[in-house]
Scaffold this motif. Sequence first.
Motif, PDB file in Angstrom:
ATOM      1  N   MET A 249      -0.783  -0.323  -5.546  1.00 55.94           N
ATOM      2  CA  MET A 249      -1.608   0.342  -4.536  1.00 55.94           C
ATOM      3  C   MET A 249      -2.862  -0.480  -4.252  1.00 55.94           C
ATOM      4  O   MET A 249      -3.753  -0.556  -5.112  1.00 55.94           O
ATOM      5  N   ARG A 268       2.755  -0.744   5.047  1.00 56.88           N
ATOM      6  CA  ARG A 268       3.870   0.182   5.291  1.00 56.88           C
ATOM      7  C   ARG A 268       5.140  -0.581   5.671  1.00 56.88           C
ATOM      8  O   ARG A 268       6.225  -0.304   5.132  1.00 56.88           O
ATOM      9  N   LEU A 278       7.497   4.607   3.255  1.00 56.36           N
ATOM     10  CA  LEU A 278       6.159   5.179   3.143  1.00 56.36           C
ATOM     11  C   LEU A 278       5.604   5.523   4.513  1.00 56.36           C
ATOM     12  O   LEU A 278       5.890   4.855   5.507  1.00 56.36           O
ATOM     13  N   LYS A 279       4.771   6.569   4.546  1.00 56.20           N
ATOM     14  CA  LYS A 279       4.019   6.891   5.747  1.00 56.20           C
ATOM     15  C   LYS A 279       2.818   5.955   5.843  1.00 56.20           C
ATOM     16  O   LYS A 279       2.391   5.360   4.860  1.00 56.20           O
ATOM     17  N   GLU A 282       0.025   5.916   3.049  1.00 61.81           N
ATOM     18  CA  GLU A 282       0.522   6.304   1.727  1.00 61.81           C
ATOM     19  C   GLU A 282       0.481   5.112   0.784  1.00 61.81           C
ATOM     20  O   GLU A 282       0.826   4.000   1.147  1.00 61.81           O
ATOM     21  N   SER A 283       0.005   5.336  -0.428  1.00 68.21           N
ATOM     22  CA  SER A 283      -0.033   4.338  -1.486  1.00 68.21           C
ATOM     23  C   SER A 283      -1.074   3.246  -1.248  1.00 68.21           C
ATOM     24  O   SER A 283      -1.002   2.181  -1.854  1.00 68.21           O
ATOM     25  N   GLU A 379      -2.203   8.954   7.113  1.00 69.43           N
ATOM     26  CA  GLU A 379      -2.764   9.866   6.136  1.00 69.43           C
ATOM     27  C   GLU A 379      -3.155   9.060   4.904  1.00 69.43           C
ATOM     28  O   GLU A 379      -2.328   8.783   4.043  1.00 69.43           O
ATOM     29  N   GLU A 381      -4.183   7.847   1.424  1.00 68.35           N
ATOM     30  CA  GLU A 381      -3.973   8.501   0.134  1.00 68.35           C
ATOM     31  C   GLU A 381      -5.204   8.437  -0.762  1.00 68.35           C
ATOM     32  O   GLU A 381      -5.513   9.397  -1.471  1.00 68.35           O
ATOM     33  N   TRP A 382      -5.947   7.309  -0.744  1.00 71.67           N
ATOM     34  CA  TRP A 382      -7.046   7.118  -1.688  1.00 71.67           C
ATOM     35  C   TRP A 382      -8.334   6.754  -0.959  1.00 71.67           C
ATOM     36  O   TRP A 382      -8.350   5.860  -0.112  1.00 71.67           O
TER      37      TRP A 382
END
Length: 413
Positions: A249, A268, A278-279, A282-283, A379, A381-382
């Motif tokens: 990540m 992605r 993955l979206k 994401e990640s 979206e 994630e972090w």
Amino acid sequence: MKFQLFTLPTIPATLEERAAKRPIGRDNDAFQAMIAEVRELAIMADEVGFDVFSTTEHHFHSEGFEASVQPMMLYADLAARTKNISFAPLSLVLPANDPLRVAEQVAYLDHLTGGRVYGGYARGYQDRWVNVLGQHIPVKGTPMDGGEDDKHNRAVHEEYLELIYKAWTDDLLTFEGQFYQVPPKGGITRWPAADWTRRYGHPDELDENGHIRGISVIPKPLQQPYPKAFQPFSVSESTMVHTAKNGVMPIILTAEPGQFTHLAELYRDSAAEAGRDLKLGESIGAFRAVAFGENRQQALELMERTNYYGFQIYFSGFGFWEALRLPGDEQQWPKGTLLPPEEWTMDRFTKTKYGLAGTVDDIKRDIEDLATIHGNGGELEWFSWFFDQGLMPIDEAKRQLEIFAEHIIPEFR
């Protein structure tokens, strides 16, 4: 969205105190004050809902800035004082470490914390300490300029990372690398406890002569097959491709919305090529500095004397301003040409959307835009907050955390 609190950590002191107590890094009272602050902030971060607490790994910082010499030891202490928050070194510098010791430390901490550990591994860019602790190879700190030192450093890092994962997954480890061998060259022929190992060790550790064939690294991580890992301060396309294909990540330092979106899309798409669906967002994560104020001017003044100040006096020399390029910069300063000091401004700091300064509503709008990967249906994630422990009074630091916890975390959780 998940939230990470990242600090260096830093001995709390004014510039005058640093000058008077030099080298303040060896002042025990000052070092104790830093530990107390970090403990207080980590406990508070746990209580208000942060997911991860992170620090760097750096050594010999006599000035007391980024005095993060033993992150895993620190996390063991903090884990015993917290309940839910996880810990992630950003990062353990592999070329200047022994890879099997790193494998043991991460796995052991994973057990001690009940699985509250993430990995984080880097190559090392600070010559003052990498050249000293990496002399057994030898390796040097590198500006990642594609030169021979850079290529050598990368080769050591990648081999060590492969060895760490192999140590975690293989009950009997053998390894034949360019820089590390298990067993070492010449073998291990003296093992007086051969009968004990034949009875209770791995069945294939010894050959018929009692010589060591391989080793069994203990413990293996509690999280199986091993803890997930972050790649911090990510800025390049090559890092996106590498991390996406290896399930790592990246926490991206590049901040300008168009460039950040491009890197997120590249991650992605590269993940999809590797069979990971993955979206967008994401990640991956984003590093950002945050400063709240009753008005924007008050917040800007706080940011200028904390995170921006750290960039100016310290990180600028290591090329960190390259992550804060704006569209059109390459016409004046092509890739490979560093931004000149006159461009290291607060205006650039905030215009790139790295430095988020303002009222609660200002920060909400900035993070909302980032959370959707700047309006492209993503979206994130972090969100990793580059927090300035040690550069602001502890009461102000706690107030900033309280505001974030009350107004930001519930909004985006």
